[in-house]
Design an enzyme around this catalytic site. Structure first.
Site, PDB file in Angstrom:
ATOM      1  N   ASP A  34       0.993  -1.550  -0.142  1.00  0.00           N
ATOM      2  CA  ASP A  34       0.031   0.088   0.130  1.00  0.00           C
ATOM      3  C   ASP A  34       1.114   0.987  -0.144  1.00  0.00           C
ATOM      4  OD1 ASP A  34       1.131  -0.209   2.305  1.00  0.00           O
ATOM      5  OD2 ASP A  34      -1.095  -0.165   3.498  1.00  0.00           O
ATOM      6  N   ARG A  91       9.971  26.345   3.920  1.00  0.00           N
ATOM      7  CA  ARG A  91       9.807  27.147   2.866  1.00  0.00           C
ATOM      8  C   ARG A  91       8.385  28.138   3.681  1.00  0.00           C
ATOM      9  NH1 ARG A  91      10.530  27.028  -3.097  1.00  0.00           N
ATOM     10  NH2 ARG A  91       9.889  25.212  -2.430  1.00  0.00           N
ATOM     11  N   ASP A 165      16.496  37.709  -4.814  1.00  0.00           N
ATOM     12  CA  ASP A 165      14.879  38.748  -4.278  1.00  0.00           C
ATOM     13  C   ASP A 165      16.129  39.355  -2.680  1.00  0.00           C
ATOM     14  OD1 ASP A 165      15.279  36.246  -2.578  1.00  0.00           O
ATOM     15  OD2 ASP A 165      13.458  35.010  -3.645  1.00  0.00           O
ATOM     16  N   LYS A 188      11.948  40.347  -6.280  1.00  0.00           N
ATOM     17  CA  LYS A 188      10.989  39.642  -6.976  1.00  0.00           C
ATOM     18  C   LYS A 188       9.553  39.410  -5.841  1.00  0.00           C
ATOM     19  CE  LYS A 188      10.923  35.174  -5.032  1.00  0.00           C
ATOM     20  NZ  LYS A 188      11.911  34.059  -4.918  1.00  0.00           N
ATOM     21  N   SER A 218      13.693  25.563  -6.531  1.00  0.00           N
ATOM     22  CA  SER A 218      12.694  24.425  -7.230  1.00  0.00           C
ATOM     23  C   SER A 218      11.852  24.467  -8.527  1.00  0.00           C
ATOM     24  CB  SER A 218      11.533  25.273  -5.915  1.00  0.00           C
ATOM     25  OG  SER A 218      10.840  23.947  -5.751  1.00  0.00           O
ATOM     26  N   THR A 219      11.000  25.325  -8.335  1.00  0.00           N
ATOM     27  CA  THR A 219      10.186  25.025 -10.411  1.00  0.00           C
ATOM     28  C   THR A 219      11.541  25.741 -11.329  1.00  0.00           C
ATOM     29  OG1 THR A 219       9.835  27.131  -9.890  1.00  0.00           O
ATOM     30  CG2 THR A 219       7.782  25.388  -9.459  1.00  0.00           C
ATOM     31  N   THR A 222      11.804  31.223 -10.432  1.00  0.00           N
ATOM     32  CA  THR A 222      12.953  32.650 -10.540  1.00  0.00           C
ATOM     33  C   THR A 222      14.145  33.111 -10.746  1.00  0.00           C
ATOM     34  OG1 THR A 222      12.286  32.277  -8.038  1.00  0.00           O
ATOM     35  CG2 THR A 222      13.890  33.779  -7.957  1.00  0.00           C
TER      36      THR A 222
HETATM   37  C1  R5P Z   1      12.386  31.693  -1.657  1.00  0.00           C
HETATM   38  O1  R5P Z   1      12.231  32.709  -0.696  1.00  0.00           O
HETATM   39  C2  R5P Z   1      14.228  31.226  -2.188  1.00  0.00           C
HETATM   40  O2  R5P Z   1      14.797  30.822  -1.499  1.00  0.00           O
HETATM   41  C3  R5P Z   1      14.108  30.625  -3.589  1.00  0.00           C
HETATM   42  O3  R5P Z   1      13.892  31.825  -3.477  1.00  0.00           O
HETATM   43  C4  R5P Z   1      12.999  29.618  -4.471  1.00  0.00           C
HETATM   44  O4  R5P Z   1      12.298  28.827  -3.075  1.00  0.00           O
HETATM   45  C5  R5P Z   1      12.929  29.923  -5.858  1.00  0.00           C
HETATM   46  O5  R5P Z   1      11.756  29.131  -6.343  1.00  0.00           O
HETATM   47  P1  R5P Z   1      11.417  28.799  -8.102  1.00  0.00           P
HETATM   48  O6  R5P Z   1      12.336  28.180  -8.086  1.00  0.00           O
HETATM   49  O7  R5P Z   1      10.121  27.253  -7.828  1.00  0.00           O
HETATM   50  O8  R5P Z   1      10.952  30.573  -7.755  1.00  0.00           O
END
Ligand code: R5P
Length: 289
Positions: A34, A91, A165, A188, A218-219, A222
């Protein structure tokens, strides 16, 4: 000391155990039909100091870490250090809107409850390094920025650091000090988890080797947006570096925008050029003393 590697940090645990001359713990991690996670400790750990290295990228990684830590305590381990090179949920480190769960605190609290010592690497909710206290929870935050900068220093002749940022400004300033160069930041605005907007301003980066430095990609949205913006100010090269490279949407979005992309191996990827193993080994060696 016995060093165990959770399934997301097997290589790192191997490196660390070799570095400190410690035994690499034997264990089994499986899944029930599962999807539930099964962990079994196969080393004798009674009265031994143990460390579990597990980068937490997902909720499953977290549950696995919980099971490791509790099983080690149940089997009589003396001290159990929980090492999270990457700690997911970090985060959401503030209540931005009333009613939100403070996930960074919840996760840290649970890991702390199950261990004798919590170790992170440049975690998002501590803009500094060394001994940290977050919502009364003590932990140790290791610093991989000098290692990232040593890798880059010999590869950029006229650097300048750009923070994507305001939250990353302290890190950019610190990196600029290590590189002996200037720094600046971009504004940003986060519209959603996927969408960010960059506010225009003038940048003095013409013919410079720009380093865009962030803690987490992450994605990638930014960095992609910031790289487009920086590119308009005609730098010589654009390097991007981060500690934790998640790349949830892959790396193709950076093609043609930047000259170099590097990260540490807190999360393993094809751009993990900087090994945090020696940092973790140094920390565990101090615990052994
Ligand atoms: C946010 O405060 C972190 O420092 C990074 O700027 C953020 O995680 C970047 O996210 P992503 O790659 O999704 O734009």
């Amino acid at each position: 000391m016995i060093v165990f590697g959770g399934s997301s940090s097997v290589g790192l645990a191997w490196d660390v155990s070799k570095d400190i001359g410690a035994q690499l713990g034997k264990n089994e991690v499986k899944r029930f039909p599962d999807g539930e996670i099964y962990v079994k400790i196969n080393s004798e750990v009674k009265n031994q100091d143990c460390a579990v290295i597990q980068s937490v990228r997902s909720s499953d990684n977290l549950v696995e870490l919980f099971l490791f830590l509790d099983a080690l305590k149940d089997q009589g381990a003396r001290e159990v250090a929980a090492v999270m090179p990457y700690m997911a949920y970090s985060r959401q480190d503030k209540v931005f809107t009333k009613g939100e769960a403070l996930s960074a605190k919840t996760i840290l609290k649970l890991v702390d409850e199950l261990s004798s010592r919590v170790v992170t690497v440049n975690t998002h909710f501590m803009r500094g390094h060394g001994d940290g206290v977050y919502h009364k929870i003590r932990f140790r935050n290791l610093d991989a920025i000098p290692s990232l900068i040593s890798y880059l220093k010999v590869r950029m002749s006229d650097p300048t650091v750009i923070a994507p940022d305001e939250g990353s400004l302290g890190m950019a300033k610190y990196a600029a000090e290590l590189l002996g160069c200037d720094f600046d930041h971009i504004k940003k605005k986060r519209i959603s988890g996927e969408e960010v907007r960059i506010e225009t301003k003038s940048l003095n980066v013409r013919n410079k080797d720009v380093l865009i430095l962030d803690d987490i990609i992450s994605t990638g949205n930014t960095i992609a947006k910031v790289a487009d913006f920086v590119g308009e100010w005609r730098p010589k090269t654009i390097s991007v570096a981060c500690i934790h490279a998640l790349f949830t949407n892959g790396m193709d979005m950076f093609k043609g925008k930047i000259d170099r992309l590097i990260a540490t191996n807190t999360v393993e990827s094809s751009v993990s050029k900087v090994n945090v193993g020696p940092l973790i080994a140094k920390e565990l060696r101090e615990v052994l003393r």
